[in-house]
Design a protein around this motif. Sequence first.
Motif, PDB file in Angstrom:
ATOM      1  N   GLU A 187       5.067 -10.752 -14.550  1.00  0.00           N
ATOM      2  CA  GLU A 187       5.380 -11.037 -13.154  1.00  0.00           C
ATOM      3  C   GLU A 187       6.308  -9.955 -12.628  1.00  0.00           C
ATOM      4  O   GLU A 187       7.198  -9.497 -13.334  1.00  0.00           O
ATOM      5  CB  GLU A 187       6.062 -12.404 -13.041  1.00  0.00           C
ATOM      6  N   GLY A 188       6.078  -9.520 -11.401  1.00  0.00           N
ATOM      7  CA  GLY A 188       6.927  -8.490 -10.819  1.00  0.00           C
ATOM      8  C   GLY A 188       7.650  -9.002  -9.590  1.00  0.00           C
ATOM      9  O   GLY A 188       7.722 -10.212  -9.330  1.00  0.00           O
ATOM     10  N   LEU A 189       8.178  -8.079  -8.810  1.00  0.00           N
ATOM     11  CA  LEU A 189       8.945  -8.420  -7.617  1.00  0.00           C
ATOM     12  C   LEU A 189       8.001  -8.742  -6.461  1.00  0.00           C
ATOM     13  O   LEU A 189       7.066  -7.990  -6.179  1.00  0.00           O
ATOM     14  CB  LEU A 189       9.847  -7.239  -7.226  1.00  0.00           C
ATOM     15  N   ARG A 190       8.287  -9.848  -5.778  1.00  0.00           N
ATOM     16  CA  ARG A 190       7.489 -10.241  -4.607  1.00  0.00           C
ATOM     17  C   ARG A 190       8.438 -10.357  -3.426  1.00  0.00           C
ATOM     18  O   ARG A 190       9.090 -11.388  -3.214  1.00  0.00           O
ATOM     19  CB  ARG A 190       6.755 -11.561  -4.871  1.00  0.00           C
ATOM     20  N   LEU A 191       8.521  -9.279  -2.670  1.00  0.00           N
ATOM     21  CA  LEU A 191       9.408  -9.209  -1.512  1.00  0.00           C
ATOM     22  C   LEU A 191       8.600  -9.503  -0.263  1.00  0.00           C
ATOM     23  O   LEU A 191       7.683  -8.750   0.081  1.00  0.00           O
ATOM     24  CB  LEU A 191      10.044  -7.821  -1.430  1.00  0.00           C
ATOM     25  N   THR A 223       5.474   7.327  -3.122  1.00  0.00           N
ATOM     26  CA  THR A 223       4.374   6.454  -2.715  1.00  0.00           C
ATOM     27  C   THR A 223       4.896   5.033  -2.654  1.00  0.00           C
ATOM     28  O   THR A 223       6.049   4.756  -2.973  1.00  0.00           O
ATOM     29  CB  THR A 223       3.207   6.537  -3.722  1.00  0.00           C
ATOM     30  N   GLY A 224       4.053   4.107  -2.239  1.00  0.00           N
ATOM     31  CA  GLY A 224       4.430   2.707  -2.245  1.00  0.00           C
ATOM     32  C   GLY A 224       5.606   2.407  -1.352  1.00  0.00           C
ATOM     33  O   GLY A 224       5.701   2.864  -0.204  1.00  0.00           O
ATOM     34  N   ALA A 225       6.554   1.613  -1.876  1.00  0.00           N
ATOM     35  CA  ALA A 225       7.708   1.200  -1.080  1.00  0.00           C
ATOM     36  C   ALA A 225       8.511   2.394  -0.598  1.00  0.00           C
ATOM     37  O   ALA A 225       9.016   2.400   0.532  1.00  0.00           O
ATOM     38  CB  ALA A 225       8.592   0.255  -1.902  1.00  0.00           C
ATOM     39  N   ALA A 226       8.650   3.424  -1.446  1.00  0.00           N
ATOM     40  CA  ALA A 226       9.416   4.612  -1.054  1.00  0.00           C
ATOM     41  C   ALA A 226       8.789   5.292   0.156  1.00  0.00           C
ATOM     42  O   ALA A 226       9.497   5.723   1.082  1.00  0.00           O
ATOM     43  CB  ALA A 226       9.505   5.584  -2.223  1.00  0.00           C
ATOM     44  N   ALA A 227       7.467   5.382   0.168  1.00  0.00           N
ATOM     45  CA  ALA A 227       6.791   6.013   1.303  1.00  0.00           C
ATOM     46  C   ALA A 227       6.959   5.183   2.571  1.00  0.00           C
ATOM     47  O   ALA A 227       7.160   5.726   3.665  1.00  0.00           O
ATOM     48  CB  ALA A 227       5.304   6.197   0.981  1.00  0.00           C
ATOM     49  N   VAL A 228       6.887   3.870   2.445  1.00  0.00           N
ATOM     50  CA  VAL A 228       7.083   2.998   3.599  1.00  0.00           C
ATOM     51  C   VAL A 228       8.471   3.209   4.195  1.00  0.00           C
ATOM     52  O   VAL A 228       8.643   3.301   5.417  1.00  0.00           O
ATOM     53  CB  VAL A 228       6.882   1.526   3.185  1.00  0.00           C
ATOM     54  N   ALA A 280       4.289  -4.133  -0.972  1.00  0.00           N
ATOM     55  CA  ALA A 280       4.106  -5.261  -1.876  1.00  0.00           C
ATOM     56  C   ALA A 280       3.363  -4.853  -3.142  1.00  0.00           C
ATOM     57  O   ALA A 280       3.722  -5.275  -4.251  1.00  0.00           O
ATOM     58  CB  ALA A 280       3.368  -6.387  -1.166  1.00  0.00           C
ATOM     59  N   GLY A 281       2.333  -4.032  -2.991  1.00  0.00           N
ATOM     60  CA  GLY A 281       1.566  -3.600  -4.151  1.00  0.00           C
ATOM     61  C   GLY A 281       2.386  -2.786  -5.128  1.00  0.00           C
ATOM     62  O   GLY A 281       2.211  -2.887  -6.347  1.00  0.00           O
ATOM     63  N   ASP A 282       3.289  -1.977  -4.603  1.00  0.00           N
ATOM     64  CA  ASP A 282       4.169  -1.173  -5.461  1.00  0.00           C
ATOM     65  C   ASP A 282       5.185  -2.054  -6.176  1.00  0.00           C
ATOM     66  O   ASP A 282       5.367  -1.977  -7.397  1.00  0.00           O
ATOM     67  CB  ASP A 282       4.874  -0.127  -4.595  1.00  0.00           C
TER      68      ASP A 282
END
Length: 433
Positions: A4-8, A160-165, A201-203
């Motif tokens: 399970e990972g982080l779900r923000l 990529t991912g959250a960092a890119a957002v 979310a995917g990241d």
Amino acid sequence: MAAEGLRLTPFRGLRYAPDRVGSLAAVTSPPYDVVVRPDGLHHLETANPYNIVRLILPHGPNGSPAAHHTQAARTLNEWRESGVLRRDARPALYVYEQRTRSVLQRGLVGALQLPRSEGVVLPHEEVIDEVVADRAALMEAIAANPEPLLLSYRGAAETTGAAAVIERAVHGTPLLATTTEDGTEHRLWAVTDPAELAEAAGDLAHRTALIADGHHRWATYLRLRDAHAPAGAGERSPWESGLVLLVDTDRYPLQVQAIHRVLPRLPLQRALDLAAPHFRVRALHVPLPQAAHALRETPGNAYLLTEDGETFHLLDAPEPGLLARTVRTDRPEAWRSLDATVLHSTLLDSVWHVQDVSGTIEYLHNTSAAIAKAASWGGTAVLMRPVAESTVRELAEQGVTMPRKSTSFGPKPATGLVLRTLDGTGAGEPSSS
């Protein structure tokens, strides 16, 4: 890595209306456990009648804690009804930036679903049940998360991912920008686009996090989640999530500072007399910067004691036999050799016989404030050194908690820029992932 990972998840933030409060800086506060009471509390309350400290640290000359919590709930309702606090129209993740001359930190503020699996969010410090109970009673009364806790994760400096957002968001117009009295610039952006939310979310779904600051708030979230468990299968409760700021420390390394102790009932001379048979004690007739430098350069366990900031005493080289008798042997060496471990297990418990209860130990992040408190009370300030972040993470990954108030990660998010309500609408919305 945990399955399970982080779900923000995005939520409809509750924010101050600038046209109602004037200065956003004047309504913000440090986290509740960093406010130096009563002086700092009074300063914040008088800075602006709508300062957030009236919600996170409600108090009064009379009344029980429950009455103070009810007072905070009444205040929050009044501010919402009068338009001082307004809820954003759309669910969002909020990009939060803090900037000083030497530090730039960016992260995502959101409602983190509280994981059921161990290893997803790693604590590293112990908590005090009475503090958790008080925080839980307050949050339940106001039906809100008034301030985010600080979580760090390792993103491998990826863009990529959250960092890119995050990096794309900061090129847009911020929802708010303010500079607090310590000189820190704060900016906040809302991310509402479904594709952007899905990318973040995917990241994060593959990440785990370390609690950098806010262990009592985290324990509070877990307690409230269990207390408000849905009655039926498939139902969701807003209490299943908690407000957090998530920072990628590969891109934006956190600063780790010490938390000092003040012992109001232990005069300095008695502390030195009791410690002398077991520790090397050296008087340092130098200003604080030189004394602090001597502390940093001393190998092994070491502490700097003072009662007034004029003369300092360096304690180091504890007696090996005493350590063997007082420090637990069922923990890793990295834990056994912590300054905080030896302070609490050896000095406080066995040498000074000071119990770690309310009124006997005060914890202060600011060195000058700790010295001032010791001077005003006729007690002893014990100045500490910071712990390396690598040591904190190493122990957390082994499931080993450090003595409470062992570290202070920062910069800490300002309280009052965005709140999360738990009264239903807008508490946390599923993203489009």
